[in-house]
Scaffold this active site. Structure first.
Site, short mmCIF file in Angstrom:
data_model
loop_
_atom_site.label_atom_id
_atom_site.label_comp_id
_atom_site.label_asym_id
_atom_site.label_seq_id
_atom_site.Cartn_x
_atom_site.Cartn_y
_atom_site.Cartn_z
N LYS A 1 2.90 -6.36 12.85
CA LYS A 1 1.93 -6.77 11.97
C LYS A 1 2.28 -6.25 10.32
CE LYS A 1 -2.06 -4.11 11.40
NZ LYS A 1 -2.43 -3.77 10.15
N ASN A 2 2.58 -4.96 10.34
CA ASN A 2 2.65 -4.37 9.04
C ASN A 2 4.11 -4.67 8.28
OD1 ASN A 2 0.20 -3.17 9.05
ND2 ASN A 2 0.69 -1.13 9.61
N CYS B 1 -13.28 2.29 2.81
CA CYS B 1 -12.47 1.88 4.01
C CYS B 1 -12.87 2.89 5.23
CB CYS B 1 -10.80 1.81 3.65
SG CYS B 1 -9.96 1.77 5.31
N ARG C 1 -8.62 5.24 0.16
CA ARG C 1 -7.49 4.11 0.00
C ARG C 1 -7.65 3.50 -1.23
NH1 ARG C 1 -6.62 0.99 5.46
NH2 ARG C 1 -4.45 0.95 4.75
N ASP D 1 -0.54 6.11 12.22
CA ASP D 1 -1.15 4.94 12.89
C ASP D 1 -1.01 5.09 14.57
OD1 ASP D 1 -1.98 3.65 10.83
OD2 ASP D 1 -0.04 2.11 10.81
N ARG E 1 -7.26 -7.38 15.38
CA ARG E 1 -6.35 -7.28 14.10
C ARG E 1 -5.14 -7.02 14.28
NH1 ARG E 1 -8.65 -3.29 9.91
NH2 ARG E 1 -6.51 -4.19 8.98
N1 EPU Z 1 -3.22 6.24 -1.71
C1 EPU Z 1 -3.41 6.57 -3.09
N2 EPU Z 1 -3.04 5.51 -4.24
C2 EPU Z 1 -2.53 4.44 -4.01
C3 EPU Z 1 -1.74 4.16 -2.53
C4 EPU Z 1 -2.17 5.04 -1.65
O1 EPU Z 1 -4.18 7.59 -3.18
O2 EPU Z 1 -2.53 3.65 -4.91
C5 EPU Z 1 -3.03 7.00 -0.76
C6 EPU Z 1 -3.79 6.71 0.44
O3 EPU Z 1 -5.30 6.84 0.10
C7 EPU Z 1 -3.29 7.42 1.66
C8 EPU Z 1 -2.12 7.63 1.30
O4 EPU Z 1 -1.71 7.31 -0.15
O5 EPU Z 1 -4.08 8.71 1.49
C9 EPU Z 1 -1.27 6.97 1.95
O6 EPU Z 1 -1.47 5.49 2.00
P1 EPU Z 1 -0.49 4.15 1.84
O7 EPU Z 1 -0.69 3.34 0.45
O8 EPU Z 1 0.76 4.52 2.37
O9 EPU Z 1 -1.22 3.23 2.95
P2 EPU Z 1 -1.21 1.65 3.04
O10 EPU Z 1 0.01 1.10 2.32
O11 EPU Z 1 -2.61 1.07 2.44
C10 EPU Z 1 -0.16 1.36 5.22
C11 EPU Z 1 -0.40 0.63 6.45
C12 EPU Z 1 -1.16 1.40 7.31
C13 EPU Z 1 -0.78 2.92 7.54
C14 EPU Z 1 -0.55 3.48 6.34
C15 EPU Z 1 0.23 4.80 6.50
C16 EPU Z 1 0.15 -1.76 6.16
C17 EPU Z 1 -0.39 -3.36 5.81
N3 EPU Z 1 -0.85 -0.83 6.40
O12 EPU Z 1 -1.33 1.16 4.58
O13 EPU Z 1 -1.63 0.70 8.56
O14 EPU Z 1 -1.94 3.56 8.29
O15 EPU Z 1 0.67 2.69 5.46
O16 EPU Z 1 1.25 4.40 7.05
O17 EPU Z 1 1.37 -1.49 6.18
C18 EPU Z 1 -2.76 0.12 10.66
O18 EPU Z 1 -1.94 -0.70 10.85
O19 EPU Z 1 -3.82 0.55 11.15
C19 EPU Z 1 -2.78 0.68 9.32
C20 EPU Z 1 -4.15 1.26 8.73
#
Ligand code: EPU
Length: 416
Positions: free
Chosen positions: A22-23, A115, A120, A303, A395
Protein backbone atom coordinates in the site's frame (compact mmCIF):
# COMPACT_ATOMS: atom_id res chain seq x y z
CA UNK A 1 -20.36 -2.25 9.40
CA UNK A 2 -18.48 -5.54 9.23
CA UNK A 3 -16.76 -7.28 12.10
CA UNK A 4 -14.37 -10.21 12.24
CA UNK A 5 -15.30 -13.17 14.39
CA UNK A 6 -12.32 -15.32 15.29
CA UNK A 7 -12.30 -18.61 17.14
CA UNK A 8 -8.73 -18.66 18.33
CA UNK A 9 -6.25 -21.30 19.37
CA UNK A 10 -5.57 -22.90 15.98
CA UNK A 11 -1.92 -23.04 14.86
CA UNK A 12 -1.67 -21.69 11.32
CA UNK A 13 0.05 -23.81 8.68
CA UNK A 14 0.41 -23.29 4.95
CA UNK A 15 1.28 -20.72 2.34
CA UNK A 16 0.36 -17.04 2.09
CA UNK A 17 0.97 -14.90 -0.99
CA UNK A 18 2.02 -11.39 -0.01
CA UNK A 19 0.32 -8.48 -1.81
CA UNK A 20 1.80 -5.31 -3.26
CA UNK A 21 2.65 -2.63 -0.70
CA UNK A 22 0.00 0.00 0.00
CA UNK A 23 2.63 2.53 1.06
CA UNK A 24 4.56 1.99 -2.16
CA UNK A 25 1.50 2.06 -4.43
CA UNK A 26 0.09 5.34 -3.03
CA UNK A 27 3.11 7.55 -3.89
CA UNK A 28 3.40 5.86 -7.30
CA UNK A 29 -0.20 6.76 -8.03
CA UNK A 30 0.45 10.37 -6.96
CA UNK A 31 3.55 10.49 -9.17
CA UNK A 32 1.32 9.89 -12.20
CA UNK A 33 0.35 13.57 -11.87
CA UNK A 34 3.86 14.51 -12.95
CA UNK A 35 3.53 13.29 -16.54
CA UNK A 36 0.63 13.44 -18.95
CA UNK A 37 -0.39 10.15 -20.54
CA UNK A 38 -1.03 6.64 -19.36
CA UNK A 39 0.90 5.15 -16.39
CA UNK A 40 0.71 1.38 -15.74
CA UNK A 41 1.22 -0.17 -12.31
CA UNK A 42 1.28 -3.93 -11.71
CA UNK A 43 0.66 -5.66 -8.35
CA UNK A 44 -1.42 -2.81 -6.88
CA UNK A 45 -3.30 -4.22 -3.86
CA UNK A 46 -7.10 -3.93 -3.67
CA UNK A 47 -7.50 -1.81 -0.56
CA UNK A 48 -9.65 1.01 0.66
CA UNK A 49 -6.73 3.49 0.69
CA UNK A 50 -5.95 2.67 -2.94
CA UNK A 51 -9.59 3.29 -3.84
CA UNK A 52 -9.46 6.61 -1.96
CA UNK A 53 -6.41 7.68 -3.97
CA UNK A 54 -8.23 6.69 -7.18
CA UNK A 55 -11.19 8.88 -6.19
CA UNK A 56 -8.86 11.74 -5.29
CA UNK A 57 -7.13 11.52 -8.69
CA UNK A 58 -10.46 11.15 -10.49
CA UNK A 59 -11.79 14.33 -8.83
CA UNK A 60 -8.85 16.15 -10.38
CA UNK A 61 -9.49 14.65 -13.81
CA UNK A 62 -7.06 11.70 -13.76
CA UNK A 63 -9.10 8.62 -14.61
CA UNK A 64 -7.86 5.22 -13.50
CA UNK A 65 -8.78 1.60 -14.03
CA UNK A 66 -7.81 -1.16 -11.69
CA UNK A 67 -8.11 -4.56 -13.28
CA UNK A 68 -5.05 -6.83 -13.31
CA UNK A 69 -3.00 -3.73 -13.95
CA UNK A 70 -3.78 -0.25 -12.67
CA UNK A 71 -3.76 2.32 -15.42
CA UNK A 72 -3.84 6.04 -14.60
CA UNK A 73 -4.29 8.65 -17.27
CA UNK A 74 -3.24 12.07 -16.03
CA UNK A 75 -3.71 13.90 -19.34
CA UNK A 76 -6.53 16.19 -18.25
CA UNK A 77 -6.07 17.63 -14.78
CA UNK A 78 -8.87 20.11 -14.15
CA UNK A 79 -8.79 21.05 -10.48
CA UNK A 80 -5.52 20.49 -8.60
CA UNK A 81 -7.24 19.96 -5.28
CA UNK A 82 -7.39 17.40 -2.45
CA UNK A 83 -10.60 18.02 -0.48
CA UNK A 84 -10.97 17.62 3.29
CA UNK A 85 -13.38 14.68 2.95
CA UNK A 86 -10.68 12.54 1.34
CA UNK A 87 -7.65 13.83 3.25
CA UNK A 88 -9.35 13.18 6.57
CA UNK A 89 -9.90 9.51 5.66
CA UNK A 90 -6.41 9.08 4.24
CA UNK A 91 -3.49 11.29 5.20
CA UNK A 92 -1.41 9.97 2.30
CA UNK A 93 -3.63 12.20 0.12
CA UNK A 94 -1.05 14.88 0.91
CA UNK A 95 1.27 13.08 -1.55
CA UNK A 96 -0.43 14.93 -4.41
CA UNK A 97 0.87 18.27 -3.11
CA UNK A 98 4.44 18.07 -4.45
CA UNK A 99 3.51 16.73 -7.92
CA UNK A 100 0.70 19.29 -8.38
CA UNK A 101 2.82 22.34 -7.51
CA UNK A 102 5.72 21.06 -9.61
CA UNK A 103 3.63 20.25 -12.69
CA UNK A 104 0.71 22.68 -12.52
CA UNK A 105 2.18 25.50 -10.41
CA UNK A 106 -0.77 25.40 -8.04
CA UNK A 107 -2.31 23.06 -5.47
CA UNK A 108 -5.08 23.32 -2.91
CA UNK A 109 -4.77 20.51 -0.39
CA UNK A 110 -6.69 20.16 2.85
CA UNK A 111 -4.58 20.17 6.00
CA UNK A 112 -4.88 16.77 7.64
CA UNK A 113 -6.34 17.09 11.11
CA UNK A 114 -5.46 15.02 14.15
CA UNK A 115 -4.86 11.33 13.80
CA UNK A 116 -5.36 8.21 15.91
CA UNK A 117 -1.60 7.59 16.17
CA UNK A 118 -0.22 11.07 16.77
CA UNK A 119 -0.30 14.71 15.71
CA UNK A 120 1.32 13.99 12.33
CA UNK A 121 1.76 17.55 11.01
CA UNK A 122 2.98 18.24 7.45
CA UNK A 123 5.16 21.23 8.38
CA UNK A 124 8.28 19.60 6.91
CA UNK A 125 6.56 19.04 3.53
CA UNK A 126 5.54 22.71 3.49
CA UNK A 127 8.88 24.06 4.70
CA UNK A 128 10.67 22.12 1.94
CA UNK A 129 8.34 23.42 -0.76
CA UNK A 130 8.86 26.95 0.52
CA UNK A 131 12.62 26.46 0.30
CA UNK A 132 12.03 25.44 -3.31
CA UNK A 133 10.34 28.78 -3.92
CA UNK A 134 6.65 27.93 -3.46
CA UNK A 135 4.33 30.46 -1.87
CA UNK A 136 2.41 28.67 0.85
CA UNK A 137 -0.72 30.07 2.45
CA UNK A 138 -3.30 28.56 4.76
CA UNK A 139 -6.90 29.34 3.95
CA UNK A 140 -10.04 27.86 5.55
CA UNK A 141 -8.22 24.65 6.52
CA UNK A 142 -6.50 24.29 3.16
CA UNK A 143 -2.87 24.67 2.12
CA UNK A 144 -2.64 26.79 -1.00
CA UNK A 145 0.71 26.35 -2.72
CA UNK A 146 1.83 28.28 -5.78
CA UNK A 147 5.03 28.46 -7.80
CA UNK A 148 5.65 29.42 -11.42
CA UNK A 149 8.47 26.92 -11.40
CA UNK A 150 10.03 25.37 -8.32
CA UNK A 151 13.77 25.80 -8.01
CA UNK A 152 16.37 23.42 -6.61
CA UNK A 153 17.25 23.83 -2.93
CA UNK A 154 19.31 22.27 -0.16
CA UNK A 155 16.82 20.88 2.33
CA UNK A 156 17.63 19.18 5.62
CA UNK A 157 14.71 17.45 7.30
CA UNK A 158 14.52 18.11 11.06
CA UNK A 159 13.10 14.64 11.40
CA UNK A 160 13.01 11.65 9.06
CA UNK A 161 9.69 11.72 7.22
CA UNK A 162 8.64 9.13 4.66
CA UNK A 163 5.88 10.95 2.76
CA UNK A 164 7.76 14.23 3.28
CA UNK A 165 10.78 12.78 1.46
CA UNK A 166 8.50 11.35 -1.25
CA UNK A 167 6.62 14.62 -1.74
CA UNK A 168 9.76 16.75 -2.08
CA UNK A 169 11.53 14.16 -4.24
CA UNK A 170 8.58 14.23 -6.67
CA UNK A 171 8.44 18.03 -6.63
CA UNK A 172 12.20 18.32 -7.25
CA UNK A 173 12.00 16.21 -10.42
CA UNK A 174 10.51 19.12 -12.35
CA UNK A 175 12.26 21.95 -10.47
CA UNK A 176 14.82 24.22 -12.04
CA UNK A 177 18.23 23.03 -10.84
CA UNK A 178 19.41 20.54 -8.25
CA UNK A 179 17.72 19.70 -4.97
CA UNK A 180 19.53 17.96 -2.14
CA UNK A 181 17.42 16.26 0.52
CA UNK A 182 19.41 15.56 3.69
CA UNK A 183 18.25 13.30 6.54
CA UNK A 184 15.94 11.74 3.95
CA UNK A 185 13.87 8.64 4.68
CA UNK A 186 15.53 5.42 3.49
CA UNK A 187 12.40 3.24 3.42
CA UNK A 188 12.11 0.73 0.52
CA UNK A 189 8.96 2.60 -0.59
CA UNK A 190 11.08 5.75 -1.12
CA UNK A 191 13.52 3.76 -3.29
CA UNK A 192 10.65 2.21 -5.26
CA UNK A 193 9.26 5.67 -5.97
CA UNK A 194 12.70 6.94 -7.03
CA UNK A 195 13.03 3.97 -9.41
CA UNK A 196 9.71 4.82 -11.04
CA UNK A 197 10.52 8.51 -11.30
CA UNK A 198 13.82 7.59 -13.00
CA UNK A 199 11.89 5.33 -15.40
CA UNK A 200 9.83 8.46 -16.20
CA UNK A 201 13.02 10.34 -17.04
CA UNK A 202 13.87 11.90 -13.66
CA UNK A 203 17.46 12.26 -12.50
CA UNK A 204 17.73 11.02 -8.91
CA UNK A 205 20.76 9.77 -7.01
CA UNK A 206 21.13 8.44 -3.49
CA UNK A 207 17.60 7.12 -2.86
CA UNK A 208 17.90 4.66 0.02
CA UNK A 209 20.65 6.75 1.66
CA UNK A 210 20.18 9.79 3.93
CA UNK A 211 21.12 12.16 1.08
CA UNK A 212 19.02 12.21 -2.08
CA UNK A 213 20.02 14.44 -4.97
CA UNK A 214 17.51 15.32 -7.66
CA UNK A 215 18.43 17.24 -10.78
CA UNK A 216 15.31 18.78 -12.26
CA UNK A 217 14.28 18.06 -15.86
CA UNK A 218 11.80 19.94 -18.08
CA UNK A 219 9.43 17.06 -18.63
CA UNK A 220 8.70 13.49 -17.54
CA UNK A 221 6.99 10.76 -19.55
CA UNK A 222 4.64 8.01 -18.29
CA UNK A 223 6.07 4.55 -17.74
CA UNK A 224 5.15 1.28 -16.02
CA UNK A 225 6.35 -0.63 -12.97
CA UNK A 226 5.51 -3.36 -10.48
CA UNK A 227 4.68 -2.42 -6.88
CA UNK A 228 7.11 -3.94 -4.34
CA UNK A 229 5.78 -6.51 -1.86
CA UNK A 230 4.18 -5.25 1.34
CA UNK A 231 6.81 -5.74 4.05
CA UNK A 232 4.35 -4.90 6.82
CA UNK A 233 1.77 -7.40 5.59
CA UNK A 234 4.54 -10.01 5.45
CA UNK A 235 5.71 -9.11 8.96
CA UNK A 236 2.15 -9.41 10.23
CA UNK A 237 1.84 -12.97 8.85
CA UNK A 238 5.22 -13.90 10.35
CA UNK A 239 3.90 -12.74 13.72
CA UNK A 240 0.71 -14.78 13.06
CA UNK A 241 2.82 -17.94 12.66
CA UNK A 242 4.60 -17.13 15.92
CA UNK A 243 1.61 -16.22 18.06
CA UNK A 244 -0.42 -19.28 16.99
CA UNK A 245 2.49 -21.70 17.40
CA UNK A 246 2.29 -22.55 13.69
CA UNK A 247 4.43 -22.41 10.58
CA UNK A 248 3.87 -20.33 7.45
CA UNK A 249 5.53 -20.05 4.07
CA UNK A 250 5.22 -16.55 2.66
CA UNK A 251 5.71 -16.12 -1.07
CA UNK A 252 6.26 -12.97 -3.12
CA UNK A 253 8.22 -11.16 -0.36
CA UNK A 254 11.40 -9.13 -0.12
CA UNK A 255 13.26 -10.58 2.90
CA UNK A 256 15.86 -7.80 2.59
CA UNK A 257 13.11 -5.28 3.46
CA UNK A 258 12.32 -7.17 6.66
CA UNK A 259 15.73 -7.73 8.24
CA UNK A 260 15.05 -5.90 11.52
CA UNK A 261 11.70 -7.67 11.95
CA UNK A 262 13.13 -11.11 11.13
CA UNK A 263 16.01 -10.50 13.56
CA UNK A 264 13.56 -9.75 16.40
CA UNK A 265 11.38 -12.76 15.58
CA UNK A 266 14.46 -15.00 15.68
CA UNK A 267 15.38 -13.49 19.08
CA UNK A 268 11.81 -14.27 20.12
CA UNK A 269 12.59 -17.92 19.40
CA UNK A 270 11.11 -18.45 15.93
CA UNK A 271 12.91 -20.32 13.15
CA UNK A 272 13.03 -18.22 10.02
CA UNK A 273 14.53 -19.13 6.68
CA UNK A 274 14.55 -16.74 3.75
CA UNK A 275 15.48 -17.64 0.22
CA UNK A 276 14.70 -15.66 -2.90
CA UNK A 277 11.22 -14.23 -2.50
CA UNK A 278 10.13 -16.84 0.08
CA UNK A 279 10.21 -16.67 3.86
CA UNK A 280 9.49 -19.77 5.94
CA UNK A 281 8.71 -19.15 9.57
CA UNK A 282 7.90 -21.54 12.41
CA UNK A 283 7.25 -21.16 16.10
CA UNK A 284 9.30 -23.28 18.53
CA UNK A 285 7.27 -23.53 21.73
CA UNK A 286 7.15 -20.61 24.17
CA UNK A 287 7.96 -17.16 22.84
CA UNK A 288 10.97 -15.33 24.33
CA UNK A 289 10.27 -11.79 25.53
CA UNK A 290 12.48 -9.34 23.67
CA UNK A 291 12.77 -5.56 23.66
CA UNK A 292 11.96 -3.48 20.60
CA UNK A 293 12.44 0.17 19.73
CA UNK A 294 10.81 1.56 16.59
CA UNK A 295 13.00 3.74 14.37
CA UNK A 296 13.11 4.76 10.71
CA UNK A 297 14.24 2.10 8.19
CA UNK A 298 16.42 0.01 8.31
CA UNK A 299 15.54 -0.31 12.02
CA UNK A 300 12.37 -1.88 13.39
CA UNK A 301 9.29 -0.26 11.76
CA UNK A 302 6.59 1.51 13.76
CA UNK A 303 4.08 -0.18 11.45
CA UNK A 304 5.01 -3.54 13.06
CA UNK A 305 5.00 -2.31 16.66
CA UNK A 306 1.40 -3.25 17.50
CA UNK A 307 1.67 -6.70 15.90
CA UNK A 308 4.96 -7.42 17.70
CA UNK A 309 3.36 -6.35 20.95
CA UNK A 310 0.57 -8.88 20.39
CA UNK A 311 3.24 -11.57 20.03
CA UNK A 312 5.03 -10.39 23.18
CA UNK A 313 1.83 -10.71 25.25
CA UNK A 314 2.57 -14.46 25.25
CA UNK A 315 6.29 -14.06 25.96
CA UNK A 316 8.12 -15.91 28.70
CA UNK A 317 9.21 -12.74 30.56
CA UNK A 318 9.05 -8.96 30.24
CA UNK A 319 9.35 -7.08 26.96
CA UNK A 320 9.89 -3.32 26.66
CA UNK A 321 8.43 -1.85 23.49
CA UNK A 322 9.43 1.77 22.80
CA UNK A 323 7.61 3.79 20.17
CA UNK A 324 9.99 6.46 18.86
CA UNK A 325 8.13 7.60 15.71
CA UNK A 326 4.59 8.46 16.79
CA UNK A 327 3.64 9.83 20.20
CA UNK A 328 0.29 8.11 20.54
CA UNK A 329 0.60 4.77 18.84
CA UNK A 330 -0.51 2.62 21.77
CA UNK A 331 -4.28 2.57 21.27
CA UNK A 332 -4.16 -1.23 20.97
CA UNK A 333 -2.83 -1.61 24.52
CA UNK A 334 -6.22 -1.22 26.21
CA UNK A 335 -7.84 -3.58 23.72
CA UNK A 336 -5.09 -6.22 24.08
CA UNK A 337 -5.66 -5.99 27.84
CA UNK A 338 -9.28 -6.98 27.18
CA UNK A 339 -7.86 -10.22 25.77
CA UNK A 340 -5.98 -10.81 29.03
CA UNK A 341 -2.64 -9.21 28.13
CA UNK A 342 -0.58 -7.72 30.96
CA UNK A 343 0.69 -4.39 29.61
CA UNK A 344 1.57 -1.13 31.39
CA UNK A 345 2.41 2.11 29.69
CA UNK A 346 5.32 4.21 30.86
CA UNK A 347 5.38 7.25 28.56
CA UNK A 348 6.38 6.05 25.12
CA UNK A 349 7.34 2.58 26.37
CA UNK A 350 5.00 -0.33 26.87
CA UNK A 351 5.98 -2.86 29.50
CA UNK A 352 4.59 -6.21 28.36
CA UNK A 353 4.64 -9.04 30.88
CA UNK A 354 4.00 -12.33 29.14
CA UNK A 355 0.95 -14.35 30.14
CA UNK A 356 0.36 -18.07 29.55
CA UNK A 357 -2.67 -17.54 27.35
CA UNK A 358 -5.07 -14.91 26.04
CA UNK A 359 -8.83 -15.27 26.20
CA UNK A 360 -11.30 -14.20 23.51
CA UNK A 361 -13.32 -10.99 23.98
CA UNK A 362 -15.02 -8.29 21.95
CA UNK A 363 -12.43 -5.66 20.95
CA UNK A 364 -12.47 -2.54 18.84
CA UNK A 365 -10.01 -1.61 16.10
CA UNK A 366 -8.68 1.95 16.38
CA UNK A 367 -6.23 2.24 13.50
CA UNK A 368 -4.81 0.03 10.80
CA UNK A 369 -1.92 -1.66 12.60
CA UNK A 370 -3.73 -1.70 15.95
CA UNK A 371 -6.46 -3.70 14.18
CA UNK A 372 -3.89 -6.18 12.92
CA UNK A 373 -2.58 -6.68 16.46
CA UNK A 374 -6.11 -7.45 17.67
CA UNK A 375 -6.59 -10.02 14.93
CA UNK A 376 -3.29 -11.64 15.99
CA UNK A 377 -4.43 -11.62 19.62
CA UNK A 378 -7.75 -13.16 18.56
CA UNK A 379 -6.01 -15.90 16.55
CA UNK A 380 -4.09 -16.96 19.64
CA UNK A 381 -6.80 -16.43 22.26
CA UNK A 382 -8.90 -19.22 23.70
CA UNK A 383 -12.54 -18.77 22.73
CA UNK A 384 -14.16 -16.21 20.48
CA UNK A 385 -12.83 -12.72 19.71
CA UNK A 386 -14.94 -10.22 17.84
CA UNK A 387 -13.04 -7.35 16.23
CA UNK A 388 -15.28 -4.42 15.33
CA UNK A 389 -14.57 -1.31 13.22
CA UNK A 390 -12.55 -3.38 10.78
CA UNK A 391 -12.79 -0.71 8.11
CA UNK A 392 -9.37 0.26 9.45
CA UNK A 393 -8.08 -3.20 8.53
CA UNK A 394 -9.55 -2.98 5.04
CA UNK A 395 -7.42 0.12 4.42
CA UNK A 396 -4.24 -1.93 4.46
CA UNK A 397 -4.67 -5.74 4.43
CA UNK A 398 -5.86 -7.35 1.21
CA UNK A 399 -8.32 -10.24 1.78
CA UNK A 400 -7.05 -10.78 5.31
CA UNK A 401 -9.77 -13.20 6.38
CA UNK A 402 -9.42 -15.23 3.17
CA UNK A 403 -5.66 -15.47 3.51
CA UNK A 404 -5.94 -16.47 7.18
CA UNK A 405 -8.74 -19.02 6.58
CA UNK A 406 -6.66 -20.65 3.85
CA UNK A 407 -3.97 -21.46 6.43
CA UNK A 408 -6.38 -22.85 8.99
CA UNK A 409 -7.69 -19.87 10.96
CA UNK A 410 -11.32 -19.97 12.06
CA UNK A 411 -12.19 -16.44 11.05
CA UNK A 412 -15.28 -14.97 9.42
CA UNK A 413 -16.42 -11.54 8.31
CA UNK A 414 -19.88 -10.87 9.64
CA UNK A 415 -22.21 -7.97 8.86
CA UNK A 416 -23.28 -6.19 12.04
N1 EPU B 1 6.46 14.63 11.08
C1 EPU B 1 6.47 15.97 11.41
N2 EPU B 1 6.29 16.88 10.40
C2 EPU B 1 6.13 16.52 9.10
C3 EPU B 1 6.14 15.16 8.77
C4 EPU B 1 6.32 14.22 9.79
O1 EPU B 1 6.62 16.33 12.56
O2 EPU B 1 5.98 17.39 8.25
C5 EPU B 1 6.64 13.63 12.13
C6 EPU B 1 5.39 12.75 12.33
O3 EPU B 1 4.44 13.38 13.15
C7 EPU B 1 6.00 11.50 12.93
C8 EPU B 1 7.36 11.40 12.22
O4 EPU B 1 7.63 12.70 11.73
O5 EPU B 1 6.18 11.67 14.29
C9 EPU B 1 7.44 10.43 11.08
O6 EPU B 1 6.30 10.56 10.24
P1 EPU B 1 6.35 10.30 8.68
O7 EPU B 1 6.17 11.59 7.98
O8 EPU B 1 7.53 9.47 8.32
O9 EPU B 1 5.03 9.44 8.46
P2 EPU B 1 4.14 9.46 7.17
O10 EPU B 1 5.00 9.71 6.00
O11 EPU B 1 2.95 10.31 7.38
C10 EPU B 1 4.43 6.94 6.53
C11 EPU B 1 3.53 5.76 6.36
C12 EPU B 1 2.99 5.34 7.72
C13 EPU B 1 4.19 4.99 8.60
C14 EPU B 1 5.15 6.17 8.69
C15 EPU B 1 6.43 5.89 9.46
C16 EPU B 1 2.64 6.08 4.14
C17 EPU B 1 1.48 6.39 3.28
N3 EPU B 1 2.43 6.12 5.45
O12 EPU B 1 3.63 7.97 7.11
O13 EPU B 1 2.20 4.19 7.52
O14 EPU B 1 3.76 4.65 9.89
O15 EPU B 1 5.53 6.60 7.35
O16 EPU B 1 7.11 4.82 8.88
O17 EPU B 1 3.71 5.77 3.64
C18 EPU B 1 0.50 2.62 8.02
O18 EPU B 1 0.71 2.10 6.92
O19 EPU B 1 -0.20 2.09 8.91
C19 EPU B 1 1.11 3.92 8.30
C20 EPU B 1 0.66 4.72 9.26
Amino acid sequence: MDKLVIEGGVPLHGEVKISGAKNAALPLMASALLAQGSHRFHNVPRLRDIRTMQILLKNMGAASEHDKVMEIDASRIGSPEAPYDLVKTMRASVLVLGPLVAKYGHARVSLPGGCAIGARPINLHLKGLEQMGADIALDHGYVIARARRLRGARITFDQVTVTGTENLMMAACLADGTTTLKNAAREPEVCALADYLCAMGARIEGAGTPTVTVTGVDELRPSSCTVIPDRIEAGTYLAAAGITGGSLRLTGCRPDHLEAVIQKLIEAGMSIRAEGDVIEAAANGRINSVNVKTQPFPAFPTDMQAQFMALMTLGSGVSLISEKIFENRFMHVLELRRLGADIDLDGRTAVVRGVKHLSGAPVMATDLRASASLVLGGLAAKGVTEVTRIYHLDRGYECIEKKLSAVGARIARVKE
